[in-house]
Design an enzyme around this catalytic site. Structure first.
Site, PDB file in Angstrom:
ATOM      1  N   GLU A  67       0.824  -1.207   0.000  1.00 45.60           N
ATOM      2  CA  GLU A  67       0.000   0.000   0.000  1.00 45.60           C
ATOM      3  C   GLU A  67       0.860   1.259   0.000  1.00 45.60           C
ATOM      4  O   GLU A  67       0.539   2.239  -0.670  1.00 45.60           O
ATOM      5  CB  GLU A  67      -0.956  -0.006   1.193  1.00 45.60           C
ATOM      6  CG  GLU A  67      -2.092  -1.001   1.063  1.00 45.60           C
ATOM      7  CD  GLU A  67      -2.952  -0.758  -0.158  1.00 45.60           C
ATOM      8  OE1 GLU A  67      -3.054   0.406  -0.609  1.00 45.60           O
ATOM      9  OE2 GLU A  67      -3.515  -1.729  -0.685  1.00 45.60           O
ATOM     10  N   TYR A 150      -6.852   6.225   4.265  1.00 41.47           N
ATOM     11  CA  TYR A 150      -6.877   5.235   3.192  1.00 41.47           C
ATOM     12  C   TYR A 150      -6.062   3.995   3.552  1.00 41.47           C
ATOM     13  O   TYR A 150      -6.536   2.857   3.434  1.00 41.47           O
ATOM     14  CB  TYR A 150      -6.352   5.813   1.871  1.00 41.47           C
ATOM     15  CG  TYR A 150      -6.050   4.701   0.899  1.00 41.47           C
ATOM     16  CD1 TYR A 150      -7.086   4.064   0.206  1.00 41.47           C
ATOM     17  CD2 TYR A 150      -4.751   4.198   0.745  1.00 41.47           C
ATOM     18  CE1 TYR A 150      -6.828   2.981  -0.632  1.00 41.47           C
ATOM     19  CE2 TYR A 150      -4.493   3.128  -0.087  1.00 41.47           C
ATOM     20  CZ  TYR A 150      -5.533   2.528  -0.775  1.00 41.47           C
ATOM     21  OH  TYR A 150      -5.283   1.439  -1.581  1.00 41.47           O
ATOM     22  N   ASP A 168      -9.423   4.651  -3.129  1.00 36.49           N
ATOM     23  CA  ASP A 168      -8.275   5.164  -3.870  1.00 36.49           C
ATOM     24  C   ASP A 168      -8.787   5.796  -5.162  1.00 36.49           C
ATOM     25  O   ASP A 168      -9.996   5.857  -5.415  1.00 36.49           O
ATOM     26  CB  ASP A 168      -7.224   4.072  -4.119  1.00 36.49           C
ATOM     27  CG  ASP A 168      -7.575   3.174  -5.294  1.00 36.49           C
ATOM     28  OD1 ASP A 168      -8.772   3.051  -5.645  1.00 36.49           O
ATOM     29  OD2 ASP A 168      -6.649   2.566  -5.872  1.00 36.49           O
TER      30      ASP A 168
END
Length: 322
Positions: A67, A150, A168
């Site tokens: 990520e 996020y 995203d």
């Protein structure tokens, strides 16, 4: 992203159990996500890429590393660096034991190298606070340095199969087109987008985690920013944007990402010299990477201010040791 156990589509969130008349592109029932879940998840089951961070052996640390690396960076560039990173630092404690500069060095040319420092900081906090295991609790993830909303939601969802809205750029574009009928989402994530994402989540955790990964993959492979492949989209028959005739974007201009001639390019060249060096680098060596002295000095000062470069006596520089 990881792929949690495939959920059953026989519960109340199953689009197959919804009357055909409910599968409209816009309106309350479409905004609930019910008509979208099964076709998108079924498409994902068949077309998802086999990526290392989606495999069970990746674990939560592998998901977290991916990520950080995938932010504003394509998969093709991330793959080799990701594999080298996990081979060298298979657990957070392994990374935390190294100097931050080693994280910057291993980051290579992925770009936005502050992400390497943030990942190192998160690894140190995980080691200190959680015994070296990436926490499953969303609040604990969010409390880690360098972890925003996020990333916390993505790790909780993709690594631990929890129910979170994971927004995203790809997901935001899918939702903008399929539900709101806009070609592109706003430049920055809005409260309305977050509300919509929560409304679109399946009720059970397994389906929600699968939906998060599936909608992201759909945006990456089919509902792309340019040259979208509507003929391959599993929800094209109910996409509000397509059914409206694909109206052109009429909002604020979309931000482009320039690189050539920018401070980012200069910073990258300066860091490249420092990454390849086995010891401190003199100012004269850094002066050779860019012809314009004012911009070069500004870029170097920025690297120092960001903690990516450590100045020493006698005009020497190195990657940070602490």
């Amino acid at each position: 992203m990881t792929a949690p156990t495939k959920p059953s589509h026989n519960g109340p969130s199953d689009p197959a159990a919804t009357p055909a008349s409910a599968a409209v592109p816009v309106g309350e029932r479409a905004a609930s996500g019910v008509p979208l879940h099964a076709p998108v998840i079924d498409w994902f089951d068949e077309h998802a890429r086999d990526l290392p961070w989606r495999r069970p052996e990746a674990g939560a640390w592998g998901v977290m590393v991916s990520e950080f690396m995938l932010q504003q960076t394509p998969v093709s560039r991330v793959l080799p660096v990701y594999e080298q990173w996990l081979a060298r630092w298979p657990r957070p404690a392994d990374l935390a034991a190294e100097a931050p500069g080693e994280a910057v060095r291993a980051w290579g040319r992925l770009g936005y190298p502050r992400r390497a420092l943030r990942l190192h900081g998160a690894a140190a906090a995980i080691t200190e606070r959680h015994g070296g295991d990436v926490p499953a609790d969303h609040a604990q993830l969010l409390a880690l340095p360098g972890i925003g909303e996020y990333t916390a939601a993505a790790v909780a969802s993709f690594a631990y199969g929890q129910r979170h809205a994971v927004l995203d750029t790809n997901v935001r574009r899918v939702f903008a087109r399929a539900v709101t009928g806009a070609q592109y989402p706003p430049n920055a994530t809005t409260a309305a987008e977050r509300k919509l994402a929560r409304a679109l989540l399946p009720e059970d955790e397994a389906s929600a985690a699968r939906w998060a990964a599936a909608s992201m993959e759909l945006g990456a492979l089919v509902c792309t920013a340019k040259n979208e492949s509507c003929h391959r989209c599993p929800i094209s028959d109910r996409c509000a944007w397509r059914l409206a005739g694909k109206p052109a974007h009429d909002g604020p201009p979309r931000r482009g990402q320039t690189y050539a001639g920018t401070d980012r390019q200069v910073r990258g060249r300066l860091l490249a010299v420092l990454r390849e060096a086995h010891g401190p680098v003199p100012q004269a060596a850094l002066d050779q990477v860019w012809h314009e002295p004012v911009q070069r000095a500004r870029a170097l000062d920025g690297l120092v201010a960001d903690g990516l470069v450590e100045p020493l006596a006698d005009g020497l520089y190195r990657l940070p040791l602490s």
